[in-house]
Write a protein that holds these residues in place. Structure first.
Motif, PDB file in Angstrom:
ATOM      1  N   MET A   1       0.845  -1.194   0.000  1.00 38.25           N
ATOM      2  CA  MET A   1       0.000   0.000   0.000  1.00 38.25           C
ATOM      3  C   MET A   1       0.881   1.246   0.000  1.00 38.25           C
ATOM      4  SD  MET A   1      -2.855   1.196   2.807  1.00 38.25           S
ATOM      5  CE  MET A   1      -2.559  -0.359   3.608  1.00 38.25           C
ATOM      6  N   LYS A   3       2.058   4.775   1.171  1.00 40.41           N
ATOM      7  CA  LYS A   3       1.913   5.406   2.480  1.00 40.41           C
ATOM      8  C   LYS A   3       1.768   6.918   2.360  1.00 40.41           C
ATOM      9  CE  LYS A   3       2.713   1.356   4.171  1.00 40.41           C
ATOM     10  NZ  LYS A   3       1.550   0.538   4.565  1.00 40.41           N
ATOM     11  N   ILE A   4       0.987   7.479   3.259  1.00 36.16           N
ATOM     12  CA  ILE A   4       0.887   8.932   3.395  1.00 36.16           C
ATOM     13  C   ILE A   4       1.913   9.344   4.439  1.00 36.16           C
ATOM     14  CG2 ILE A   4      -0.617  10.836   4.111  1.00 36.16           C
ATOM     15  CD1 ILE A   4      -1.783   9.626   1.679  1.00 36.16           C
ATOM     16  N   LYS A   5       2.653  10.399   4.159  1.00 36.99           N
ATOM     17  CA  LYS A   5       3.665  10.829   5.122  1.00 36.99           C
ATOM     18  C   LYS A   5       2.966  11.495   6.322  1.00 36.99           C
ATOM     19  CE  LYS A   5       7.593  13.974   5.194  1.00 36.99           C
ATOM     20  NZ  LYS A   5       8.307  13.394   6.315  1.00 36.99           N
ATOM     21  N   PRO A   6       3.148  10.925   7.531  1.00 33.38           N
ATOM     22  CA  PRO A   6       2.475  11.533   8.688  1.00 33.38           C
ATOM     23  C   PRO A   6       3.127  12.857   9.061  1.00 33.38           C
ATOM     24  CG  PRO A   6       3.929   9.762   9.403  1.00 33.38           C
ATOM     25  CD  PRO A   6       3.948   9.757   7.898  1.00 33.38           C
ATOM     26  N   ARG A   7       2.328  13.853   9.372  1.00 36.31           N
ATOM     27  CA  ARG A   7       2.881  15.135   9.817  1.00 36.31           C
ATOM     28  C   ARG A   7       1.855  15.861  10.666  1.00 36.31           C
ATOM     29  NH1 ARG A   7       1.293  19.668   6.357  1.00 36.31           N
ATOM     30  NH2 ARG A   7      -0.109  18.907   4.727  1.00 36.31           N
ATOM     31  N   THR A   8       2.336  16.795  11.463  1.00 36.99           N
ATOM     32  CA  THR A   8       1.478  17.641  12.267  1.00 36.99           C
ATOM     33  C   THR A   8       1.618  19.045  11.719  1.00 36.99           C
ATOM     34  OG1 THR A   8       1.730  16.208  14.182  1.00 36.99           O
ATOM     35  CG2 THR A   8       1.055  18.469  14.621  1.00 36.99           C
ATOM     36  N   LEU A   9       0.507  19.771  11.630  1.00 32.93           N
ATOM     37  CA  LEU A   9       0.529  21.104  11.032  1.00 32.93           C
ATOM     38  C   LEU A   9       1.481  22.030  11.776  1.00 32.93           C
ATOM     39  CD1 LEU A   9      -3.323  21.460  10.559  1.00 32.93           C
ATOM     40  CD2 LEU A   9      -1.652  21.321   8.694  1.00 32.93           C
ATOM     41  N   GLU A  14       2.275  19.610  19.567  1.00 36.62           N
ATOM     42  CA  GLU A  14       1.980  18.200  19.860  1.00 36.62           C
ATOM     43  C   GLU A  14       3.173  17.675  20.633  1.00 36.62           C
ATOM     44  OE1 GLU A  14      -0.389  15.198  17.189  1.00 36.62           O
ATOM     45  OE2 GLU A  14       1.727  15.120  16.636  1.00 36.62           O
ATOM     46  N   LEU A  16       5.634  15.212  23.120  1.00 33.41           N
ATOM     47  CA  LEU A  16       5.993  13.822  23.407  1.00 33.41           C
ATOM     48  C   LEU A  16       5.435  13.458  24.794  1.00 33.41           C
ATOM     49  CD1 LEU A  16       9.542  13.696  21.848  1.00 33.41           C
ATOM     50  CD2 LEU A  16       7.557  12.328  21.186  1.00 33.41           C
TER      51      LEU A  16
ATOM     52  N   ASP B  43      -2.302  14.554  23.933  1.00 32.39           N
ATOM     53  CA  ASP B  43      -3.120  15.625  23.382  1.00 32.39           C
ATOM     54  C   ASP B  43      -2.631  15.858  21.960  1.00 32.39           C
ATOM     55  OD1 ASP B  43      -4.922  17.682  23.183  1.00 32.39           O
ATOM     56  OD2 ASP B  43      -3.727  19.124  24.319  1.00 32.39           O
ATOM     57  N   PRO B  45      -3.654  17.858  18.011  1.00 27.69           N
ATOM     58  CA  PRO B  45      -4.446  18.977  17.496  1.00 27.69           C
ATOM     59  C   PRO B  45      -5.861  18.557  17.055  1.00 27.69           C
ATOM     60  CG  PRO B  45      -2.248  19.004  16.541  1.00 27.69           C
ATOM     61  CD  PRO B  45      -2.386  17.692  17.267  1.00 27.69           C
ATOM     62  N   GLU B  48      -6.091  18.838  11.480  1.00 27.82           N
ATOM     63  CA  GLU B  48      -4.998  18.115  10.838  1.00 27.82           C
ATOM     64  C   GLU B  48      -5.061  18.389   9.330  1.00 27.82           C
ATOM     65  OE1 GLU B  48      -2.718  16.108  12.335  1.00 27.82           O
ATOM     66  OE2 GLU B  48      -3.622  15.408  14.215  1.00 27.82           O
ATOM     67  N   VAL B  52      -3.651  13.785   5.575  1.00 29.03           N
ATOM     68  CA  VAL B  52      -3.198  12.901   6.655  1.00 29.03           C
ATOM     69  C   VAL B  52      -4.406  12.285   7.363  1.00 29.03           C
ATOM     70  CG1 VAL B  52      -2.002  12.820   8.881  1.00 29.03           C
ATOM     71  CG2 VAL B  52      -1.050  14.176   6.997  1.00 29.03           C
ATOM     72  N   LYS B  87      -1.336   8.583  13.465  1.00 34.88           N
ATOM     73  CA  LYS B  87      -0.389   9.566  12.933  1.00 34.88           C
ATOM     74  C   LYS B  87       0.727   9.841  13.925  1.00 34.88           C
ATOM     75  CE  LYS B  87      -0.365  13.586  13.987  1.00 34.88           C
ATOM     76  NZ  LYS B  87      -0.642  14.966  14.419  1.00 34.88           N
ATOM     77  N   TYR B  88       0.346  10.038  15.182  1.00 29.01           N
ATOM     78  CA  TYR B  88       1.300  10.365  16.256  1.00 29.01           C
ATOM     79  C   TYR B  88       2.336   9.257  16.424  1.00 29.01           C
ATOM     80  CZ  TYR B  88       2.819  11.711  21.005  1.00 29.01           C
ATOM     81  OH  TYR B  88       3.546  12.081  22.108  1.00 29.01           O
ATOM     82  N   LEU B  91       4.577   9.050  13.354  1.00 28.36           N
ATOM     83  CA  LEU B  91       5.447  10.230  13.285  1.00 28.36           C
ATOM     84  C   LEU B  91       6.560  10.187  14.332  1.00 28.36           C
ATOM     85  CD1 LEU B  91       5.781  13.065  11.954  1.00 28.36           C
ATOM     86  CD2 LEU B  91       4.145  13.942  13.634  1.00 28.36           C
ATOM     87  N   GLU B 311      -1.270   1.550   9.389  1.00 25.14           N
ATOM     88  CA  GLU B 311      -0.850   0.999   8.093  1.00 25.14           C
ATOM     89  C   GLU B 311      -0.865   2.021   6.958  1.00 25.14           C
ATOM     90  OE1 GLU B 311      -3.496  -1.990   6.509  1.00 25.14           O
ATOM     91  OE2 GLU B 311      -5.193  -1.211   7.657  1.00 25.14           O
ATOM     92  N   TYR B 312      -1.625   3.122   7.149  1.00 19.53           N
ATOM     93  CA  TYR B 312      -1.660   4.129   6.087  1.00 19.53           C
ATOM     94  C   TYR B 312      -0.441   5.044   6.107  1.00 19.53           C
ATOM     95  CZ  TYR B 312      -6.325   2.397   5.701  1.00 19.53           C
ATOM     96  OH  TYR B 312      -7.391   1.559   5.535  1.00 19.53           O
ATOM     97  N   TYR B 313       0.313   4.984   7.226  1.00 24.55           N
ATOM     98  CA  TYR B 313       1.454   5.887   7.372  1.00 24.55           C
ATOM     99  C   TYR B 313       2.802   5.184   7.405  1.00 24.55           C
ATOM    100  CZ  TYR B 313      -2.458   8.682   9.071  1.00 24.55           C
ATOM    101  OH  TYR B 313      -3.659   9.313   9.199  1.00 24.55           O
TER     102      TYR B 313
END
Lengths: 452, 452
Positions: A1, A3-9, A14, A16, B43, B45, B48, B52, B87-88, B91, B311-313
Motif C-alpha cells: 500500500m 503510504k501517506i507521510k504523517p505530519r502535524t501542522l 503536539e 511527546l 493531546d 491537534p 490536521e 493525513v 499519525k502520532y 510520526l 498501516e496508512y502511514y
C-alpha cells in the motif's frame, strides 16, 4: 500500500509523552487553584456561528479566523474564550446567579504567521467574574491573589504582578485636555519599557498631537517611582482635579491595600503607571505578570476590569474582571528556558510488575491490589528479554519494579526494587506498599516548574 | 447598538454551571482511573492536514467531516482520536517506547444529522496500548478491568462488559466455508439482539449467500448459552477444526480466566458470541459495555484488538488494543435518565464569607487562610441585601457561610453556619476548619452517578 507521510501542522503543538505529562500537571494545578477561589468550570464549543462569534466585527483578528461553510451554516473556530463567555452569559442570563465566576481552559485558534514560539492552536486558561449591573472593587483586588497562588503552586518564584488602573490614565489625560487622544496616548506609553522615554515623547508630540508640555507631564506622571506606597503617596498630589482620576486613585489604593491580606508578598507586586494593555474595553484595574529573569517574553498572565462583557448580545450591563494565561506559549517558554523540573522525571506509572513465570495470575492479582490502593501500575507481560524490560522501565522513568518469580509466588513475598538506587527489599504486601508510598510522597513534593 | 441574537449551534453541547461541574468530575475520574493503569495522557491537534486525516479515504465518515481550505492548506477537524493516534505513533515512532500506553480525552467532530442525543461536537475518552510488532494477550485481558474500574468509580453499578473474539467468528465462518462472506455475516449476527433470530436467518440466506444449513449452524453457534464457563466448555467441542478458531478459543479462554484476578466480578462480565463490532479492523478480542436497565442506548464503552494501527502511514506493524467512551453522549444519557447524583448538589465553593462591616480586611485574611488550607472560598463583598447574599449561597449550593461582623472580628471568632441544617457554631479557626473538613469529607464520599 502507498503510504501517506504523517505530519502535524506547523503552529500546532503536539508534545511527546513525558512533556505532555508535565503539561497535564500544569493544567491540573490551574484547575485546582482556580477552584480554590470558587470558580465554576465552563466548557463551550470550539465552533460557533460566525455571525455570533464575529459580532464585534472588523479588526486585525478577523483575518486570522478559521472560518468556513458547512452546508448552509457559516462557522468559525473560536479565537479566544472571552467572546464565547459573553455569548454564554447573554444566552443563559436568566439561569445564572451573579456574580458569576467561571474558569475555562480550552483551545483557541488564530491563523497567524507561523514562527518559533507562536501557535495557531493554543490553550488559554481564563478566569472571569461577571457582575449583574455592578461588581465590587474587591473582586479586582482578589485577582492578583489568584495569579500569585497559581504561579507559586506551579513552582515559579521570580515573577512580579504589575497593576495599573485605566481610570487613573483616562482621568489624567482628561485633566490635561487629551481625552480625545486617550487611546493613542495609552498605546504609546504602554511601549515605554520597549522604546524608551525619548521615543515616547517623540510619538506623543508628533503623532498623538500632544504639546511638548503635555508630553513632559505625561512622562513625569508615568515614571513616578517609590514603590507601591511611594506611588500612591505621589498620586495624592493629583487628587481633586478630575473625578475619574480621583476614582482611579481610590481604586488603585484599595487594590494595593488588600494585597497583603490576600497573601501576595510585597516583592511580587507593584504599581506600574505605564501599563495600559492594548484592548480598548478595559475600564479599571489592569494586570500584567512578568518573569523577572525573562522580561523579553512579555506578560505571562494579563487582564483587567471591563464594563460591558456582552454589549453585542444584550442591553444588560455586565461588568467583569478577568485574566488569561496563554498556556501553550507559556509551556513553550518553560521548555525553551529550561524551567521544567526533570527531577523526578515525568512517568506514566509508579510500579512495573515483571512476571518471571509463565503463570501470570499472581502478578495480575498483585497489580489489582496495588491499583486498589491508588498505585499506578503497569504489568509487563510481553515476550521480551529481561534486560529489555528493565530498559523499558528506565526509559519511562518508572521508579519501582516488582519481580514475580517462582520463589516470590511460593513465599508470598513482594520483591520490590527501586531503580534509581538499585535497592531491593523482599517483604510482605503492606510493607512494600508503605515503601512505595513513602517514595512517591517524596517525589510528589517537587513542583512542575523548577525556578532556581 | 443593534444586538446579535446569542445562540449555540445545534448538536453542540453547552452545559449550565452545575452540570458542567458534574461533567468535570466525570472527566477527572477518568483521568485518575486511566492513570492507575499506567497510561500516558496525550493531546493532539483538533485540526490536521486533510490528506493525513483522511488517508484511509472514502466511506460514510468522509461526508461528515468538517473540512475546509485556509490559505493553501486543506484542513480537517478530527472525527475520532484513533487516526490522530496512528499519525502520532507513526510520526514519533523512534522516540516512543513500546508497548506505548496512552489515554486521550478530547473533542471530535462529525457533521451528522442533528437529532436529540446526537452531537456534532463530542468528547471521546480513549485508551490504547500499542505494541511494536507484537502485543501480548494479557493486554486484552486487562481492558475489562479498566472498564469495570472506571464505571464503578463513577458510581455505576448495573452494567455488564460483554466480550467476544473476532478470531472465533472468523475461524468458525472459515470452517463453514464462508470466509469470503465473513464481513457481511458478521454485520448480520451483530444485529441479533435487535432483529431476532428469524430475521437474521433470512438475511444470512437471502443476502449473505449462506445455505439454510450454514445459517442454522451459525445461529446455533452464536446462541450458545451457559455463562462464561458454559460457553467456553461448549467451544471446546469446536476445537481442532480450524486454526484461527482454535486460536480465538484459546484467547477468549485466557481473557476470561484472568477476569477475577483483574478484579472484575463474574456478574459484570460475559462472553457474547453475537458481538462483532462494525469496524473491519478488529482482529481479536472485542468489547461492549451495556447498562442493564437501559440496553436501548447501546454500548457505552466499546473497542477491541487490531493488528495494524498505522498501516496508512508506515510499514511498521503496530498491533494494539483500545476502547472508547463517547463521553458527551454518555453524559446526555445520564442526565436524561436521571443518573446524576444531586446529593450533594454540585457547587463551585465550600464556604462563602460574608463581611458585615465596611472594613473587609479580616474577611479577606480569613479567605486567604482557608484557601491556604485547601478550602474553596468565595468572598461576597457586593453591595446587596443580606437576604440576597444568603439566596446566592443557596442557589450555588455552597454548604457553609461564615459571617464576619464587628463582634466576630473583635473576638477573633469564626461564625460558621451550615445552610442545610441551619446549625451555627462560633469557634476559633482550627475548630471551624475541622468542622468544614468533616462536612466536606462526608459530601465527597458520594459518587457522581447514583445508580439505585
Amino acid at each position: 500500500m502507498e503510504k501517506i507521510k504523517p505530519r502535524t501542522l506547523s503552529g500546532f503543538m503536539e508534545l511527546l509523552p513525558a512533556a505532555q505529562e508535565q503539561m497535564e500537571r500544569i493544567m491540573q494545578t490551574l484547575r485546582e487553584t482556580y477552584a480554590l477561589y470558587g470558580f465554576y468550570p465552563l466548557d463551550t464549543p470550539v465552533l460557533e456561528a460566525s455571525e455570533v462569534l464575529l459580532a464585534k466585527g472588523g479588526g486585525e483578528t478577523e483575518k486570522q479566523i478559521y472560518r468556513f461553510q458547512k452546508g448552509d451554516t457559516d462557522l468559525s473556530m473560536r479565537f479566544d474564550l472571552t467572546v464565547p463567555l459573553a455569548k454564554y452569559v447573554a444566552l443563559n442570563y436568566g439561569q445564572l446567579t451573579f456574580p458569576f465566576r467561571r474558569y475555562q481552559i480550552g483551545k483557541v485558534y488564530r491563523g497567524e504567521r507561523a514562527q518559533r514560539g507562536r501557535f495557531r492552536e493554543f490553550y488559554q486558561a481564563d478566569i472571569d467574574i461577571i457582575g449583574d449591573g455592578q461588581l465590587d472593587i474587591i473582586n479586582e483586588a482578589e485577582i492578583p491573589s489568584i495569579i500569585y497562588k497559581t504561579f507559586s503552586r506551579l513552582g515559579l518564584k521570580r515573577f512580579k504582578i504589575r497593576i495599573n488602573n485605566r481610570k487613573v490614565l483616562n482621568g489624567f489625560f482628561a485633566m490635561l485636555g487629551l481625552s480625545d487622544k486617550a487611546s493613542d496616548v495609552m498605546r504609546t506609553i504602554d511601549k515605554l519599557e520597549k522604546i524608551g522615554p525619548d521615543k515616547v515623547r517623540e510619538i506623543l508630540t508628533e503623532d498623538c498631537g500632544a504639546t511638548s508640555e503635555q508630553a513632559d507631564e505625561i512622562l513625569k506622571f508615568i515614571t513616578i517611582e517609590g514603590g507601591t506606597q511611594g506611588i500612591l503617596e505621589a498620586l495624592k498630589g493629583y487628587e481633586g482635579k478630575n473625578e475619574t482620576l480621583d476614582q482611579g486613585i481610590s481604586e488603585l489604593t484599595t487594590v494595593a491595600t488588600y494585597m497583603e491580606g490576600f497573601g501576595v508578598p510585597a516583592d511580587h507586586f507593584e504599581i506600574d503607571l505605564t501599563i495600559a494593555r492594548g484592548l480598548d474595553y478595559y475600564t479599571g484595574t489592569v494586570y500584567e505578570t512578568t518573569m523577572l529573569d525573562h522580561p523579553e517574553i512579555g506578560s505571562i498572565c494579563s487582564g483587567g476590569r471591563y464594563d460591558n462583557l456582552a454589549e453585542y448580545y444584550t442591553d444588560k450591563k455586565l461588568p467583569g474582571v478577568g485574566i488569561s494565561i496563554g498556556l501553550t506559549r507559556l509551556f513553550f517558554v518553560l521548555q525553551d528556558k529550561d524551567y521544567l523540573n526533570q527531577n523526578p522525571p515525568a512517568s506514566p506509572a509508579d510500579v512495573m510488575i515483571l512476571p518471571m513465570t509463565d503463570e501470570v495470575g499472581p502478578a495480575i492479582e498483585l497489580a489489582t491490589r496495588l491499583r486498589d490502593n491508588g498505585i499506578r501500575v503497569q504489568l509487563h507481560c510481553e515476550k521480551k528479554k529481561f534486560k529489555a524490560k528493565i530498559t523499558y522501565a528506565d526509559k519511562l522513568a518508572i521508579p519501582y519494579v516488582i519481580f514475580m518469580g517462582e520463589d516470590e509466588i511460593k513465599n508470598n513475598v513482594v520483591a520490590l526494587k527501586e531503580l534509581a538506587t538499585g535497592e531491593q527489599t523482599n517483604t510482605g504486601f503492606d510493607e512494600a506498599l508503605a515503601r512505595i508510598r513513602d517514595g512517591l510522597a517524596a517525589r510528589a513534593a517537587g513542583t512542575v516548574i523548577l525556578d532556581r
